[in-house]
Design a protein around this motif. Structure first.
Motif, PDB file in Angstrom:
ATOM      1  N   LEU A 120       0.833  -1.212   0.000  1.00  0.00           N
ATOM      2  CA  LEU A 120       0.000   0.000   0.000  1.00  0.00           C
ATOM      3  C   LEU A 120       0.864   1.258   0.000  1.00  0.00           C
ATOM      4  O   LEU A 120       0.549   2.245  -0.673  1.00  0.00           O
ATOM      5  CB  LEU A 120      -0.944   0.002   1.197  1.00  0.00           C
ATOM      6  N   ARG A 121       1.961   1.214   0.761  1.00  0.00           N
ATOM      7  CA  ARG A 121       2.862   2.367   0.797  1.00  0.00           C
ATOM      8  C   ARG A 121       3.515   2.577  -0.571  1.00  0.00           C
ATOM      9  O   ARG A 121       3.647   3.701  -1.041  1.00  0.00           O
ATOM     10  CB  ARG A 121       3.917   2.153   1.881  1.00  0.00           C
ATOM     11  N   MET A 122       3.905   1.476  -1.225  1.00  0.00           N
ATOM     12  CA  MET A 122       4.484   1.597  -2.565  1.00  0.00           C
ATOM     13  C   MET A 122       3.476   2.193  -3.542  1.00  0.00           C
ATOM     14  O   MET A 122       3.820   3.044  -4.366  1.00  0.00           O
ATOM     15  CB  MET A 122       4.953   0.239  -3.078  1.00  0.00           C
ATOM     16  N   GLU A 123       2.234   1.740  -3.451  1.00  0.00           N
ATOM     17  CA  GLU A 123       1.186   2.264  -4.331  1.00  0.00           C
ATOM     18  C   GLU A 123       0.951   3.749  -4.089  1.00  0.00           C
ATOM     19  O   GLU A 123       0.653   4.492  -5.023  1.00  0.00           O
ATOM     20  CB  GLU A 123      -0.105   1.489  -4.134  1.00  0.00           C
ATOM     21  N   ALA A 124       1.084   4.188  -2.838  1.00  0.00           N
ATOM     22  CA  ALA A 124       0.903   5.611  -2.526  1.00  0.00           C
ATOM     23  C   ALA A 124       2.050   6.450  -3.080  1.00  0.00           C
ATOM     24  O   ALA A 124       1.850   7.622  -3.432  1.00  0.00           O
ATOM     25  CB  ALA A 124       0.787   5.801  -1.017  1.00  0.00           C
ATOM     26  N   LEU A 125       3.232   5.868  -3.164  1.00  0.00           N
ATOM     27  CA  LEU A 125       4.390   6.617  -3.653  1.00  0.00           C
ATOM     28  C   LEU A 125       4.471   6.677  -5.178  1.00  0.00           C
ATOM     29  O   LEU A 125       5.112   7.572  -5.736  1.00  0.00           O
ATOM     30  CB  LEU A 125       5.679   6.003  -3.100  1.00  0.00           C
TER      31      LEU A 125
END
Length: 77
Positions: free
Chosen positions: A42-47
């Motif tokens: 999820l953090r990768m998708e946000a970045l």
């Protein structure tokens, strides 16, 4: 600050985001816990959108005054 100087900052930001995404991807591959792996994804998708915008703005600000450059339709200065 000129647009050319700003383009360097955008490119540096894109490089930092790319490195952070790579670290998160490696951590997700090594992680055993599915919940932690999900949060890392999820953090990768946000970045990802931040990385895309930083790259686009680096090009836009670097080439803004170049007559042959067709400006990006998403951004206007």
């Amino acid at each position: 600050m000129t647009l050319l100087e700003m383009s360097v900052h955008y490119a540096d930001s894109a490089a930092a985001l790319r490195a952070r995404i790579a670290l998160l991807r490696a951590a997700a591959r090594a992680e055993e816990d599915p919940e932690v792996r999900r949060r890392l994804r999820l953090r990768m998708e946000a970045l990802q959108p931040l990385l895309r915008e930083s790259r686009e703005l680096a090009v836009l600000t670097a080439r803004y005054y170049d007559r042959s450059y067709h400006k990006h339709e998403r951004y206007s200065l």
